[in-house]
Scaffold this motif. Sequence first.
Motif, PDB file in Angstrom:
ATOM      1  N   ASP A 111      21.213  26.802  68.884  1.00 14.66           N
ATOM      2  CA  ASP A 111      20.995  26.788  70.330  1.00 14.66           C
ATOM      3  C   ASP A 111      20.513  28.131  70.884  1.00 14.66           C
ATOM      4  OD1 ASP A 111      21.688  24.114  70.611  1.00 14.66           O
ATOM      5  OD2 ASP A 111      23.833  24.568  70.795  1.00 14.66           O
ATOM      6  N   SER A 112      20.222  29.073  70.021  1.00  9.54           N
ATOM      7  CA  SER A 112      19.683  30.352  70.497  1.00  9.54           C
ATOM      8  C   SER A 112      18.256  30.158  70.988  1.00  9.54           C
ATOM      9  CB  SER A 112      19.718  31.392  69.381  1.00  9.54           C
ATOM     10  OG  SER A 112      18.892  30.981  68.303  1.00  9.54           O
ATOM     11  N   PRO A 113      17.778  31.012  71.903  1.00 11.83           N
ATOM     12  CA  PRO A 113      16.434  30.800  72.469  1.00 11.83           C
ATOM     13  C   PRO A 113      15.324  31.062  71.466  1.00 11.83           C
ATOM     14  CG  PRO A 113      17.393  32.844  73.297  1.00 11.83           C
ATOM     15  CD  PRO A 113      18.473  32.142  72.546  1.00 11.83           C
ATOM     16  N   SER A 132      15.442  26.179  73.110  1.00 12.11           N
ATOM     17  CA  SER A 132      16.236  26.640  71.971  1.00 12.11           C
ATOM     18  C   SER A 132      15.516  26.324  70.655  1.00 12.11           C
ATOM     19  CB  SER A 132      17.613  25.974  71.978  1.00 12.11           C
ATOM     20  OG  SER A 132      17.499  24.604  71.633  1.00 12.11           O
TER      21      SER A 132
END
Length: 307
Positions: A100-102, A117
């Motif tokens: 879920d990190s950008p 994400s």
Amino acid sequence: MSDRALWSPSPEQIAASNMTRFARDAESRWDRVFPDYAALHHWSVSQPSEFWRSVWDWTGAIGEGSLEPVIEHPERIPGAKWFPNLKLNFARNLLRRRDDSPALIFRAEDQVRRRVSHAELYAQVAGIAAALRQAGVKPGDRVCGFMPNMPETVSAMLATVSLGATWSSCSPDFGVQGVLDRFGQIEPKVIFSADGYWYNGKAHDSLAKLKEIREGLPSLTHVVVVPFLSDRPEVSQVGDALCLDDFSLDEQEIEFLDVPFDHPLYIMYSSGTTGVPKCIVHGVGGSILQHLKEQQLHVGIQPGDRL
């Protein structure tokens, strides 16, 4: 005009840099000594097999097959062949993360703000890639984008090259003839286009131009419109166009196809100032290694940094 340097790295920053760590690794591996950057650069051009093998391993590129030989017929220009026994996929190298990190942070002037994400990017690429495969896109086919710099442009490109097809694009502020002068040479099978774009605070429609472009490209089998100015653009004026949501399939995994190192990845174009723009082809493997080398060694990108 002053010749005083605006900034210089400290000895501690130099010692901790990716470039220095790469140099120390190469010294150990190849039993060489690089007292300064000039010596490292000289090695890179005088011993290309050692250098590019080190770049491949140090940057963590992904491929299948043998890394040897690194180059065949280095004396031939043109005619040299890099990593002839290696196959790889550009999209596989870029889509390693699914958390879920950008992955992308997007701004369209002050009109649109979005964050995508790694998981969302992977999912969108998977859906587009499955649709392109169902549409008959195969290795060597060309897929085009008449798109602004937006997340779906990245997704469409990655989906295209995941199949071994070749991507090309034009900015949406091009005139119809400028687009046809470029895309007409490569006979694309599919075109992606946003419904418009923002410039200087104003909305600019792309669908009227897309209709003419579609009529001028008889090779097209599918026209895909990406919503940007509108949540649900009216695409009937383009004839057989589909909105992206109607084209994309519900698929969660990507079937990456490995291709030869020199397989065509992108088709770009000269400016066209001396006639019809000339096509410029960039290969899969060379693009991967150059991006990794530039970003990790020259720019010093680390995990978590934003570029």
